[in-house]
Design an enzyme around this catalytic site. Structure first.
Site, mmCIF file in Angstrom:
data_model
loop_
_atom_site.group_PDB
_atom_site.id
_atom_site.type_symbol
_atom_site.label_atom_id
_atom_site.label_comp_id
_atom_site.label_asym_id
_atom_site.label_seq_id
_atom_site.Cartn_x
_atom_site.Cartn_y
_atom_site.Cartn_z
ATOM 1 N N LYS A 123 0.632 -1.228 0.057
ATOM 2 C CA LYS A 123 -0.068 0.025 -0.027
ATOM 3 C C LYS A 123 0.839 1.256 0.043
ATOM 4 C CE LYS A 123 -4.232 -1.838 2.205
ATOM 5 N NZ LYS A 123 -5.410 -1.648 3.225
ATOM 6 N N GLU A 124 2.104 1.108 0.492
ATOM 7 C CA GLU A 124 2.796 2.244 0.630
ATOM 8 C C GLU A 124 4.196 1.869 -0.056
ATOM 9 O OE1 GLU A 124 1.299 4.153 4.544
ATOM 10 O OE2 GLU A 124 2.973 2.958 4.890
ATOM 11 N N ASP A 153 6.332 -0.638 10.265
ATOM 12 C CA ASP A 153 5.436 -1.222 11.072
ATOM 13 C C ASP A 153 4.858 -2.433 10.473
ATOM 14 O OD1 ASP A 153 5.209 -0.373 13.655
ATOM 15 O OD2 ASP A 153 3.277 0.224 13.699
ATOM 16 N N LYS A 297 0.027 4.351 14.828
ATOM 17 C CA LYS A 297 1.236 5.186 14.504
ATOM 18 C C LYS A 297 1.756 6.091 15.608
ATOM 19 C CE LYS A 297 2.441 9.090 11.285
ATOM 20 N NZ LYS A 297 1.841 10.092 10.433
ATOM 21 N N ASP A 321 5.241 11.955 6.824
ATOM 22 C CA ASP A 321 4.588 11.008 6.201
ATOM 23 C C ASP A 321 5.530 10.365 4.942
ATOM 24 O OD1 ASP A 321 2.178 10.988 7.581
ATOM 25 O OD2 ASP A 321 1.202 12.039 6.004
ATOM 26 N N ASP A 463 -1.985 12.716 15.864
ATOM 27 C CA ASP A 463 -1.485 14.014 15.371
ATOM 28 C C ASP A 463 -2.380 15.294 16.403
ATOM 29 O OD1 ASP A 463 -3.712 13.779 13.902
ATOM 30 O OD2 ASP A 463 -2.464 14.124 12.162
#
Length: 748
Positions: A123-124, A153, A297, A321, A463
């Site tokens: 996905k990333e 992660d 996160k 990010d 955040d």
């Protein structure tokens, strides 16, 4: 208001200013308009109360309809009032980094630890993360003062492999950037741009990049690291850690300092091919098991906070990010313009840059620019105690994550203290052993981590939650918005990904709103009324679904039954409704336009507000409610950063991408169907000469919603591509819409 003039840490009158700030010109107008608009809101609420309690209602239906509108308008009034806190004293800042070296020498520059989080190589994509890291390693800054920490992660050896290749490429890329004064220091962006000139050096570095990219993509396709890419015994020992039973949710800590030369222990850094020291590049995959909470996160960031404290302990931390690359190599110099000012440094927790994006289509159909959230509203926060943390592009003062300015919270061991000086090489066995220890999944048990220290737990929006708690502790923050974007990132290119991301935010915001740290109650005691209202505006973001749903269905069903719920066109109250509508939308448009927006993008922004109210705000609220009463719901999910060619083509042409048969699309499709049929019925009645004066406002509202739903109608009936609304969603929405209509005939 002019910033401090500094030289050698002392205020002087002859040194140039490093930063200035000034109020926005529209501040006086904002305050005057707020007073007028507030009076109009009071008049509207008075009308509702009068209809509910002071006048005799003719039926239960009239009472229920008026009560529904009253509740909707109360929500709208609260959200408007809370937003006004950000319009009372907005300011704009400016920095002068060109004057910095007249005041500070390079050797006095502070150290920087960069935290990059990734969690899924599919996905990333690792190449996106690699480009982000390389762009940050290439800052115009002393390289021996930069350390890049990558939190994986997902515990993927594929990601580690990508960074091993990146570390080797960086030894050539960083000197190339310095030699050619490259501005786009993400290799992918640079090679795709038209601003470079072809040369033998350019061709050589491009071939090296393409070779690295090919290797990474090849192992991604294979799903494993084959022997051909394990070039030495050192690499083999590293990848041998991925043994049978090693999964993303159950694995030991892996910490790998990237280097390829045999480094002597008294040497802190590897060198690039020009002989200059390289930034540290450290891969971290924290320990996980199925029985210990990992806090998403926020947990990953806290592990990086501890590991970095043990290894480098730089006083400044950048959280980034994984897809948000550096677009300005001098960003760190802007930060120093503020950190060098003793008047603000003592209680400054963080400096936030806006999130900006590349790859947006011309019209930004999904409103992913979030211009109000990332650019307009932070200036309002900055006039109070400072902007909230938005997850990326934020430079933290490490000390701020260990208690308030006057109430420090000491860590469990001295090596984690912000004041601790690291005196041993990061590759020494003692440092690595302690780093593994503090990255353990049970390390935080019976500690203050996540509650009083570090990034805060208890919400999916770590955040927002963290900055809110820091402001309550007495810290302040600054908003830095230079003309050239400091960072640029990717955006979701499908509607489902956009709505899923927003739904996750909604759940996290409610987790703060309905906790003991409620911004209205707890926040007002520690931050003041205006700041608590500003944070409340976001904490209660999901309740936008209440007025959006009522106004998307109630007037329409009433019109289908020839029932009037708004004032007639000839009544004075009609003009109040018009003023409230045009006033809110008009001020919103002016702010959007003055921030550099266009008319078309503003239109899409307000359309997406309606779409979110009918989908992710509603489903996020329901999911939070179910979670609160103990009913299991889906956990944290990543927004995909991987690109599909067909998705990309439709997005580039400004075509909405539905495709996924998700329940998120059912209320939206229902609203589109009901509004269209009610509008056609009203239009037909008008053309036949029927008296529609009592239904005029309903027709105007319904026509406005129909215009907003044009992409939905196209996706239902006019498109044959794979991105149209799935047939089952259309069928379900139609049946439920018909059921709603027949139920309304029994009520009206």
């Amino acid at each position: 208001m002019e910033g401090r003039r500094l030289r050698g840490g002392f205020t002087t009158t002859d040194s140039p200013p490093l930063h200035t700030s000034e109020p926005l010109r529209r501040t006086a107008f904002n305050r005057l308009f707020a007073a007028v608009y507030f009076s109009a809101i009071l008049a509207l609420l008075y009308r509702h109360v009068q209809n509910l309690f002071l006048l005799s209602t003719t039926s239960l239906l009239s009472f229920s309809t008026t009560l529904s509108l009253f509740i909707s308008d109360l929500v709208l009034a609260f959200m408007w009032a809370s937003l006004q806190a950000l319009r009372m004293s907005p300011i704009r800042r400016k920095e002068f980094p060109q004057d910095l070296k007249q005041i500070i020498k390079d050797e006095d520059f502070v150290g920087l630890d960069v935290f990059i989080c990734t969690a899924d190589p599919y996905k990333e994509p690792p190449m996106n993360v690699v480009n982000t890291a390389l762009s940050l390693m290439a800052y115009d800054y002393p390289t021996d003062k930069i350390s890049i920490y990558v939190s994986d992660d997902g515990g993927s050896d594929l990601t580690l492999f990508a960074f091993m290749e990146a570390a080797e490429f960086a030894r050539h890329w960083l000197p190339f950037c310095r030699e050619h004064n490259v501005m786009e220091r993400s290799p992918q962006v640079y090679f795709e741009s038209n601003y470079h000139s072809s040369s033998p050096h350019f061709e050589k570095i491009k071939i090296m990049y393409e070779d690295m990219k090919m290797k990474v993509e090849h192992v991604m396709d294979k799903g494993k690291i084959t022997d051909e890419y394990i070039s030495d015994e050192q690499r083999r020992q590293v990848f041998n850690k991925w043994i049978k039973g090693f999964t993303r949710l159950n694995h030991p800590t892996v910490i790998q300092v990237m280097n390829y030369e045999q480094v002597i222990l008294d040497k802190k850094h590897d060198k690039d091919n020009s002989g200059r020291l390289m930034p540290n590049l450290i891969y971290v995959s924290r320990e996980k098991n199925n029985t210990s909470p990992h806090h998403f996160k926020a947990g990953a960031l806290n592990v990086l906070l501890r590991v970095s404290a043990v290894m480098t302990n730089a006083p400044i931390i950048l959280t980034q990010d994984c897809d948000m690359y550096s677009n300005d190599p001098q960003t760190l110099l802007r930060i120093l313009c503020y950190l060098s000012d003793p008047a603000i440094k003592s209680n400054l927790a963080f400096i936030q840059f806006p999130q900006r994006f590349h790859g947006l289509n011309k019209q930004d159909i999904y409103a992913c620019e979030y211009k109000h959230h990332f650019q307009v509203n932070p200036m309002g926060f900055d006039g109070l105690k400072g902007p909230s943390y938005i997850g990326s592009g934020c430079f933290f003062h490490r000390r701020a994550l260990f208690g308030g300015p006057s109430t420090p919270v000491p860590p469990e061991i001295p090596e984690l203290s912000p004041d601790h000086v690291v005196s041993k090489p990061i590759q020494s066995q003692e440092i690595l052993s302690l780093a593994h220890h503090v990255a353990g999944c049970n390390y935080e048990n019976q500690t203050n981590w996540g509650s009083k220290s570090g990034f805060r737990y208890g919400s999916l929006v770590e955040d927002y939650n963290t900055s809110y708690r820091l402001h309550c502790e007495g810290w302040k923050s600054l908003f830095c918005n230079p003309k050239r974007a400091a960072f640029l990132g990717d955006v979701p290119i499908t509607l489902f990904d956009v709505l899923s991301q927003n739904k996750r935010w909604c759940i996290g915001l409610f987790e703060v709103a309905f906790s003991k740290y409620n911004p209205l109650i707890f926040g007002s005691q520690y931050m003041g009324v205006l700041m608590s209202l500003a944070y409340s505006h976001y904490a209660f973001w999901p309740i936008w679904c209440i007025p959006v749903i009522f106004y998307s269905f109630l007037p329409q069903l009433a019109l289908l039954n020839q029932f009037s719920i708004f004032p007639k066109l000839s009544e004075p109250w009609f003009f109040l409704y018009v003023f409230l509508f045009l006033g809110a939308y008009g001020q919103d448009f002016v702010e959007f336009f003055l921030a550099g927006g266009t008319v078309r993008r503003w239109w899409n922004c307000q359309r997406m507000w309606m779409i979110r109210g009918l989908s992710c705000y509603l489903f996020g609220s329901v999911e939070y409610l179910l979670k609160s009463i103990g009913i299991s719901t889906h956990g944290f999910s990543l927004t995909s950063k991987a690109l599909d060619d067909e998705h990309g083509k439709r997005y580039g042409r400004g075509i909405f991408e539905f495709r996924v048969p998700s329940p998120l699309f059912v209320p939206l499709t229902m609203a589109a169907i009901i509004n269209l049929f009610s509008f056609l019925l009203g239009l037909t009645a008008f053309m036949r000469g029927n008296n529609m004066e009592g239904l005029g406002l309903q027709m105007i509202l319904i026509g406005f919603i129909v215009l907003n739903c044009l992409p939905v109608y196209g996706a239902i009936a006019l498109r044959n591509d794979a991105g149209k609304i799935p047939t089952q969603i259309t069928i379900i929405s139609t049946f439920v819409s018909v059921a709603f209509y027949y139920a309304s005939t029994l009520c009206f």
